[in-house]
Design a protein around this motif. Structure first.
Motif, PDB file in Angstrom:
ATOM      1  N   GLU A 160     -18.551 -58.584  -6.905  1.00  0.00           N
ATOM      2  CA  GLU A 160     -18.667 -57.414  -7.879  1.00  0.00           C
ATOM      3  C   GLU A 160     -17.375 -56.651  -7.790  1.00  0.00           C
ATOM      4  O   GLU A 160     -17.349 -55.731  -8.868  1.00  0.00           O
ATOM      5  N   LEU A 161     -16.189 -56.856  -6.837  1.00  0.00           N
ATOM      6  CA  LEU A 161     -15.050 -56.064  -6.941  1.00  0.00           C
ATOM      7  C   LEU A 161     -14.123 -56.617  -7.888  1.00  0.00           C
ATOM      8  O   LEU A 161     -13.903 -57.926  -7.932  1.00  0.00           O
ATOM      9  N   PRO A 162     -13.370 -55.849  -8.612  1.00  0.00           N
ATOM     10  CA  PRO A 162     -12.155 -56.343  -9.420  1.00  0.00           C
ATOM     11  C   PRO A 162     -11.030 -56.872  -8.832  1.00  0.00           C
ATOM     12  O   PRO A 162     -10.693 -56.190  -7.781  1.00  0.00           O
ATOM     13  N   ALA A 163     -10.486 -58.231  -8.973  1.00  0.00           N
ATOM     14  CA  ALA A 163      -9.276 -58.772  -8.341  1.00  0.00           C
ATOM     15  C   ALA A 163      -8.130 -57.791  -8.703  1.00  0.00           C
ATOM     16  O   ALA A 163      -8.119 -57.167  -9.766  1.00  0.00           O
ATOM     17  N   PRO A 164      -7.115 -57.707  -7.597  1.00  0.00           N
ATOM     18  CA  PRO A 164      -6.156 -57.112  -8.350  1.00  0.00           C
ATOM     19  C   PRO A 164      -5.165 -57.823  -9.204  1.00  0.00           C
ATOM     20  O   PRO A 164      -5.447 -59.009  -9.425  1.00  0.00           O
ATOM     21  N   LYS A 165      -4.379 -57.185 -10.051  1.00  0.00           N
ATOM     22  CA  LYS A 165      -3.398 -57.744 -10.957  1.00  0.00           C
ATOM     23  C   LYS A 165      -2.110 -57.163 -11.015  1.00  0.00           C
ATOM     24  O   LYS A 165      -1.997 -55.875 -10.404  1.00  0.00           O
ATOM     25  N   LEU A 166      -1.231 -57.818 -11.449  1.00  0.00           N
ATOM     26  CA  LEU A 166       0.037 -57.614 -11.525  1.00  0.00           C
ATOM     27  C   LEU A 166       0.184 -56.515 -12.837  1.00  0.00           C
ATOM     28  O   LEU A 166      -0.487 -56.665 -13.812  1.00  0.00           O
ATOM     29  N   GLU A 167       1.021 -55.453 -12.319  1.00  0.00           N
ATOM     30  CA  GLU A 167       1.279 -54.433 -13.207  1.00  0.00           C
ATOM     31  C   GLU A 167       2.650 -54.600 -13.707  1.00  0.00           C
ATOM     32  O   GLU A 167       3.646 -54.645 -12.667  1.00  0.00           O
ATOM     33  N   GLY A 168       3.181 -54.451 -14.823  1.00  0.00           N
ATOM     34  CA  GLY A 168       4.658 -54.608 -15.328  1.00  0.00           C
ATOM     35  C   GLY A 168       4.705 -55.939 -15.923  1.00  0.00           C
ATOM     36  O   GLY A 168       3.722 -56.894 -16.271  1.00  0.00           O
ATOM     37  N   PRO A 169       6.082 -56.493 -16.173  1.00  0.00           N
ATOM     38  CA  PRO A 169       6.495 -57.533 -16.820  1.00  0.00           C
ATOM     39  C   PRO A 169       5.849 -58.928 -16.254  1.00  0.00           C
ATOM     40  O   PRO A 169       6.051 -59.145 -14.807  1.00  0.00           O
ATOM     41  N   ALA A 170       5.091 -59.745 -16.989  1.00  0.00           N
ATOM     42  CA  ALA A 170       4.647 -61.111 -16.337  1.00  0.00           C
ATOM     43  C   ALA A 170       5.822 -62.033 -15.736  1.00  0.00           C
ATOM     44  O   ALA A 170       5.779 -62.620 -14.628  1.00  0.00           O
ATOM     45  N   ASP A 171       6.845 -62.104 -16.584  1.00  0.00           N
ATOM     46  CA  ASP A 171       7.824 -62.912 -15.960  1.00  0.00           C
ATOM     47  C   ASP A 171       8.980 -62.236 -15.063  1.00  0.00           C
ATOM     48  O   ASP A 171      10.116 -62.434 -15.281  1.00  0.00           O
ATOM     49  N   ALA A 172       8.562 -61.336 -14.060  1.00  0.00           N
ATOM     50  CA  ALA A 172       9.248 -60.612 -13.331  1.00  0.00           C
ATOM     51  C   ALA A 172      10.223 -61.437 -12.285  1.00  0.00           C
ATOM     52  O   ALA A 172       9.813 -62.469 -11.953  1.00  0.00           O
ATOM     53  N   ASP A 173      11.277 -60.926 -11.967  1.00  0.00           N
ATOM     54  CA  ASP A 173      12.156 -61.610 -10.790  1.00  0.00           C
ATOM     55  C   ASP A 173      11.795 -61.084  -9.566  1.00  0.00           C
ATOM     56  O   ASP A 173      11.778 -61.898  -8.612  1.00  0.00           O
ATOM     57  N   VAL A 174      11.212 -59.758  -9.672  1.00  0.00           N
ATOM     58  CA  VAL A 174      10.609 -59.542  -8.368  1.00  0.00           C
ATOM     59  C   VAL A 174       9.133 -58.855  -8.518  1.00  0.00           C
ATOM     60  O   VAL A 174       9.085 -58.149  -9.244  1.00  0.00           O
ATOM     61  N   THR A 175       8.498 -59.164  -7.394  1.00  0.00           N
ATOM     62  CA  THR A 175       7.001 -58.715  -7.347  1.00  0.00           C
ATOM     63  C   THR A 175       7.027 -57.428  -6.009  1.00  0.00           C
ATOM     64  O   THR A 175       7.161 -58.260  -4.910  1.00  0.00           O
TER      65      THR A 175
END
Lengths: 668, 292
Positions: free
Chosen positions: A470-485
């Protein structure tokens, strides 16, 4: 984004929070966004207070690392913060009382000493002698002028703030604003361009207030607490609004009582919540397990502050993740969630009341001092009134002829059993801390039953499987092709979002991941996201990177680097960006005492041992010279006269104090 | 006041028979609680029996009512929460001397000073029974136990004095060997508006060989037989200290005072559990407006 940051510094009891409120509410009414941060200390009067108000025409995510103007209410503040003002900015102070050493004023910064007595003459003639605290209002008037915020909205804020004190007090305050406003326009230059005011009115509130408000909106009927910073303002909001929002508010004798009462109220059939800081939560842990085995819905707010033990009562930290994760003996379902900002505090609180009842489990809502106590403007839409209340499998009537025997802990596919509260006929059962069968009969002492124990454990944990879905999974925020997360949680997300933008602008494409739902955890989704990320760096306000360790435990993914801060202050965007750049370059973190650190340490010792009669002026790095490590040789000056007052040596690596020499100062 | 329709003791027969040692004083206390509930006409749906941990704290499992078998020492706050959630319920707390006067004594004092409207029956056997015989807060001075092999050198706590001075408004002592009187004392506590503490001599036949049935039988007498007036605070304290050859049973102190529930403003709108959840639109908007 057009933005300015205004600092207000003084001693506790100087009333500078009120000045900050006036400024922030004015902006909130003009349609500007505000984020305020007060680094205060656990002292009722005295002590250094440093309030920063960051104002922007777009959403402001943190207190930032700029300073365009500063109002200093005492000599100490003037000396410490004048040098931090950015070029083009202004230093405002009471020229009747304070003296600004010109060498402390950075290049291109204006000094605006307000001749209070002189400029307030007419106001005094009309209203009588002014109290010292009223100098703040004059200074706020000056800020309003130089930051182009106008007088009109500020006057309306004054009118509302002092409505209960009557017309005369309102007029007095508006006149003071005006005095400062006009003097500043004549004697200094504005430090920002014209704003575009949308005039959208936004509430200005803290995370604790948002949580309390959310609880009321979600139908919380019982709130218990024991006073503890930084959770106390939830109790204060609740107590102030109790009869308006119909919540029974109970201050208890200790935190054991707090959570046990909240659980008792939950069994009794009402939505209940309690709140505390890390120390209080430590006392509560046994009862968290009780709620787990009894399957009682209860919401517990844990506001982290600097630990361990009493630690830093008025400072921020994210050091309690493992405490809440490990809270209570044994294994049982619990929900742990960390809201990321003030709007999210409201939404999360509303949601967890539904989840607590639907899944019949304890919820730990974990925040931190920064999130709980800093106020910011938030779009009013964030505080939606259309709250859906879902009480889950709550039985209000039972017909044994048709439905058979009521089984409180019935073994079901979902793991969720019918819940009932006392007062319902034909449903009598016992909420027990001993393990039990479907009918709540104990299987712990005389009659143990391994298969029933296995089945009830599985039943309880099936709830977690369904809850996770039921809980939303976390998502990446910002550019998908990032060098750094960047990976973070809680209040740190605001600074990380801005640091990611900064890094991207610097040529290091950066995105970020905010972990909100901690238990149960989206291990599969997070593993997949991070496995694809090029460089993963955790950013946390703690020493041991607890979230990074937790992610590794759940997913097997290790971070490539860690950014930590554990001095009680929140991270700032440039600091995070700088640390990330260093990690990318393979540069080791420099933990030495900087020149500023050395001066700050000197301030501490001079305050505690010499009643602030001396202040640090200059620090020069010297060789070990017999001390075993290089030292900062700090020159001290006599506070009032500015004469040389002595020196002090502080180790560059360890921070040890080696030497203090007070030069004879002529006594009168 | 509505007329009380008494219910037979069988109404409260629990789903499981007690597993106490044969001869345990707690059997008599259980029966007296059932008698008292019946005498007060409390429907089993409205009776909540709350306990902590210990032999006597297993009682909620042996009675037909709603039960909360909570943590060691925490029965009082749990009961407080349950009662504040629904003041239509009759809440009876049951437990032992270790649970109530040892690990939970902090909560007890505060519940008494609040004059919470609940009844607390302490099965006082002056020993830790479930953990096989260590000294408790009411163990007599000099008594040898597993944890005090050379004799207990701590003074025992006086529950009656503690209750009277802390603000309890109904303070009584019973004996499980005097079951009829005990039933009446508990019924008096349930009927009383305010905090009722009933300390009950409930002998542990296994681990306390001193404070036995014969020990008490030789010493106890009933206050009601001597025309004692329980409304005088100072006389009550004097009576509460009486110990030795003569030990009083009965209501030691009783006074009418406002309860916590009387003063809680939100309860004036009825039990919390029956109130509407969430905020009316106008209140919600007012809360936003006050922050602008």
């Amino acid at each position: 984004m057009q933005e300015v940051t205004i600092g207000i510094a003084g001693a506790a009891g100087d009333g500078l929070d009120k000045s900050g409120d006036t400024l922030a509410k004015t902006c909130g009414r003009l349609g500007l966004h505000v984020y305020a941060y007060n680094s205060y200390q656990s002292i009722i009067r005295g002590g250094h207070i440093w309030l920063r108000v960051r104002i922007g025409d777009k959403k402001v995510l943190n207190h930032g690392d700029n300073l365009n103007a500063v109002i200093c209410l005492n000599q100490d503040s003037l000396e410490r913060h004048a040098p931090e003002v950015n070029e083009g900015g202004v230093i405002i102070f009471n020229a009747d009382k304070l003296k600004l050493d010109p060498t402390l004023v950075p290049k291109g910064v204006q000094s605006l000493g307000l001749p209070m007595k002189e400029i307030c003459k007419e106001v005094e003639a009309e209203h009588g002698a002014l109290q010292p605290i009223m100098q703040n209002t004059v200074a706020v008037g000056a800020i309003l002028a130089l930051s182009k915020l106008g007088l009109e909205e500020a006057s309306s804020v004054m009118a509302d703030t002092f409505a209960h004190k009557g017309e005369k007090v309102i007029n007095l305050n508006v006149s003071l604003l005006k005095v400062g406003y006009e003097y500043a326009l004549k004697n200094a230059k504005e430090f920002t361009k014209e704003w575009t005011f949308s005039k959208k009115r936004r509430p200005f509130l803290t995370g604790n207030e948002a949580i309390a408000f959310g609880a009321a909106a979600a139908g919380c009927k019982f709130y218990s607490a024991y006073p503890m910073t930084p959770a106390s303002t939830i109790l204060h909001w609740m107590a102030n609004h109790a009869t308006k929002v119909d919540i029974c508010v109970k201050q208890c004798e200790d935190e054991l009582s707090v959570i046990n009462m909240a659980i008792g109220a939950g069994i009794g059939g009402v939505r209940s919540m309690c709140g505390t800081a890390g120390g209080g939560f430590a006392l509560m842990t046994e009862a968290i397990g009780m709620a787990g085995i009894m399957e009682v819905p209860v919401v517990c707010v844990e506001v982290q502050r600097g630990g361990p033990s009493t630690g830093l009562p008025t400072k921020t930290e994210q050091g309690d993740l493992f405490q809440v994760y490990g809270a209570s003996q044994g294994e049982f379902p619990k929900l742990i969630v960390a809201p990321r900002d003030i709007a999210d505090c409201y939404d999360t609180t509303v949601n967890v009341f539904n989840l607590a009842e639907k899944y019949q489990l304890p919820v730990v809502l974990i925040t931190d001092l920064l999130l709980s106590e800093h106020p910011e403007t938030v779009d009013p839409e964030a505080f939606y009134s259309d709250v859906k209340i879902n009480r889950g499998e709550l039985v209000t009537e039972w017909n044994p002829e048709k439905q058979g025997k009521f089984k409180r802990f019935k073994f079901t596919d979902s793991g969720i059993s019918p819940r009932v509260y006392p007062g319902t006929e034909h449903c009598n059962y016992v909420s027990a801390t001993d393990d039990h069968d479907e009918e709540s009969i104990l299987i712990s002492d005389m009659f143990t039953s391994p298969p029933i124990r296995r089945k009830i454990s599985e039943k309880r944990f099936r709830k977690m499987e369904n809850l996770l879905k039921e809980l939303p999974a976390p998502k990446l925020e910002g550019p998908a092709d990032a060098d750094v997360t960047l990976v973070c949680w809680g209040s740190t997300s605001g600074v990380v979002a801005e640091a990611a933008e900064l890094l991207t602008a610097q040529g290091v494409k950066t995105n970020f991941l905010v972990i909100k739902w901690i238990v149960p955890f989206h291990a599969k989704e997070v593993q997949e996201l991070l496995a694809k990320a090029k460089k993963k760096i955790s950013v946390e306000v703690n020493y041991t990177s607890q979230m990074a360790r937790y992610i590794k435990m759940e997913t097997g993914v290790s971070m490539d680097g860690h950014v930590n801060r554990y001095d009680g202050e929140p991270l700032e965007p440039k600091e995070v960006a700088g640390r990330v750049q260093d990690i990318l370059k393979g540069k080791k973190i420099d933990l030495d005492v900087s020149e500023d650190d050395a001066k700050e340490m000197a301030y501490h010792y001079l305050r505690t041992h010499y009643a602030e009669k001396l202040r640090p002026v200059r620090a020069v790095r010297e060789s070990a010279n017999g001390q075993g490590e290089p030292v900062w040789n700090i020159e001290l000056a006599e506070r009032v006269t500015g004469k040389r007052g002595g020196k002090m040596k502080i180790g560059v690596h360890t921070g040890a104090t080696y030497h203090f020499e007070k030069e004879p100062v002529e006594s009168k | 006041m509505a007329t009380v329709i008494e219910l037979p003791i069988e109404t409260y027969k629990g789903p499981v028979d007690p597993d106490w040692c044969p001869g345990c004083g707690d059997f008599g206390v259980l029966r007296s609680v059932q008698q008292a509930a019946g005498k007060c006409g409390v429907h089993p749906k409205d009776l909540v029996v709350v306990s902590g941990i210990g032999c006597s704290s297993n009682l909620p499992g042996f009675i037909h009512a709603y039960g909360i078998h909570s943590l060691h020492g925490r029965s009082v706050p749990v009961a407080t929460g349950a009662h504040l959630a629904n003041t239509d319920l009759k809440v009876v707390i049951t437990g032992g001397d270790g649970d109530g006067y040892g690990i939970g004594v902090g909560h007890l004092i505060h519940a008494m000073r609040r004059n919470l409207d609940v009844t607390y029956v302490v099965m006082d056997n002056q020993i830790y029974g479930l953990t096989t015989g260590q000294a408790s807060p009411t163990t007599a001075k000099g008594m040898k136990t597993k944890s005090t092999p050379a004799g207990n050198f701590e003074s025992p706590l006086n529950p009656l004095v503690l209750a009277i001075t802390s603000g309890a408004t109904y303070v009584a002592r019973g004996f499980s060997g005097e079951q009829k009187q005990l039933g009446d004392l508990i019924a008096g506590g349930i009927a009383h508006k305010g905090f009722a503490l009933i300390d009950v001599f409930s002998p542990c036949v296994t681990y306390n060989k001193v404070n036995t049935y014969p020990y008490f039988k030789e010493r106890v007498y009933k206050l009601e037989d001597e025309g004692y007036d329980p409304t005088d605070f100072y006389k009550a304290i004097e009576k509460a200290y009486e110990w030795g050859d003569r030990i009083p049973l009965g209501v030691v102190y009783k006074t009418e005072q406002e309860t916590y529930e009387d003063n809680e403003p939100v309860l004036k709108k009825g039990p919390l559990v029956k109130q509407k959840l969430g905020l009316p639109k106008n209140v919600h908007q007012e809360l936003i407006d006050e922050m602008i």
